[in-house]
Design an enzyme around this catalytic site. Structure first.
Site, PDB file in Angstrom:
ATOM      1  N   HIS A  50      -4.229  -6.275  -7.324  1.00 32.12           N
ATOM      2  CA  HIS A  50      -2.792  -6.456  -7.127  1.00 32.12           C
ATOM      3  C   HIS A  50      -2.134  -6.631  -8.494  1.00 32.12           C
ATOM      4  CE1 HIS A  50      -3.092  -8.111  -2.738  1.00 32.12           C
ATOM      5  NE2 HIS A  50      -3.851  -7.032  -2.920  1.00 32.12           N
ATOM      6  N   GLU A  52      -0.113  -8.832  -9.653  1.00 31.07           N
ATOM      7  CA  GLU A  52      -0.192 -10.199 -10.170  1.00 31.07           C
ATOM      8  C   GLU A  52      -1.562 -10.495 -10.758  1.00 31.07           C
ATOM      9  OE1 GLU A  52       0.793  -9.117  -7.138  1.00 31.07           O
ATOM     10  OE2 GLU A  52       1.759 -10.759  -6.061  1.00 31.07           O
ATOM     11  N   CYS A  79       0.816 -12.558  -2.214  1.00 30.66           N
ATOM     12  CA  CYS A  79      -0.060 -12.807  -1.071  1.00 30.66           C
ATOM     13  C   CYS A  79      -0.835 -14.111  -1.329  1.00 30.66           C
ATOM     14  CB  CYS A  79      -1.019 -11.630  -0.890  1.00 30.66           C
ATOM     15  SG  CYS A  79      -2.316 -11.535  -2.144  1.00 30.66           S
ATOM     16  N   CYS A  82      -3.122 -13.957  -4.476  1.00 30.90           N
ATOM     17  CA  CYS A  82      -2.387 -14.010  -5.736  1.00 30.90           C
ATOM     18  C   CYS A  82      -1.758 -15.373  -5.953  1.00 30.90           C
ATOM     19  CB  CYS A  82      -1.337 -12.903  -5.782  1.00 30.90           C
ATOM     20  SG  CYS A  82      -2.079 -11.255  -5.847  1.00 30.90           S
TER      21      CYS A  82
END
Length: 145
Positions: A50, A52, A79, A82
């Site tokens: 992801h 992040e 999410c 993260c």
């Protein structure tokens, strides 16, 4: 909109061009970008890639670990995975654009920062350019259907 969130949107747009879900992230320390990334889940065949996570990994590698004093700008509510990484990295402030009622882990879902087991809670500011981010995601998923 801040210039840093604009960079996050640029990262999200680049991710979309690669066929990735359009999410971008930028880590800032002392007014300077120290890492920026867009999703690379498909490209890397890595469900943890992801935006992040990639930005946190790059910044941590460059700073030697924790990200005290850093601010993270993301185009979508992080999410749970993260959000946990943000807490573990000791990110100072989290700014995000669109809320994610289905997959978010900050204001929705497990609300990671609200748990007593979360030892670090960043200041959180959501809804920055929310419509722009939501529209980018909507267009991306409509094109996939």
């Amino acid at each position: 909109m801040t210039g840093f969130m604009q960079i996050a949107f640029q990262q999200a747009e680049a991710a979309a061009l690669r066929g990735e879900v359009p999410v971008g992230a930028v880590l800032v320390r002392d007014g300077a970008v120290i890492a920026a990334a867009g999703n690379r889940v498909e490209e890397l065949s890595d469900p943890t890639a992801h935006a992040e996570m990639l930005a946190i990994r790059a910044a941590a590698a460059g700073t030697g670990g924790r990200l005290d004093g850093c601010d993270l700008y993301v185009t979508l509510e992080p999410c749970p995975m993260c959000a946990a990484a943000i807490a573990l990295a000791h990110v100072r402030r989290l700014y995000f654009a669109a809320y994610d009622p289905k997959g978010g882990g900050v204001e929705h879902g497990p609300r990671v920062f609200g748990h007593s087991t979360c030892h670090h809670r960043p200041d959180v500011y959501g809804g920055i350019e929310e419509r722009r981010a939501a529209e980018m995601l909507r267009r991306f998923f409509q094109a996939r259907r």
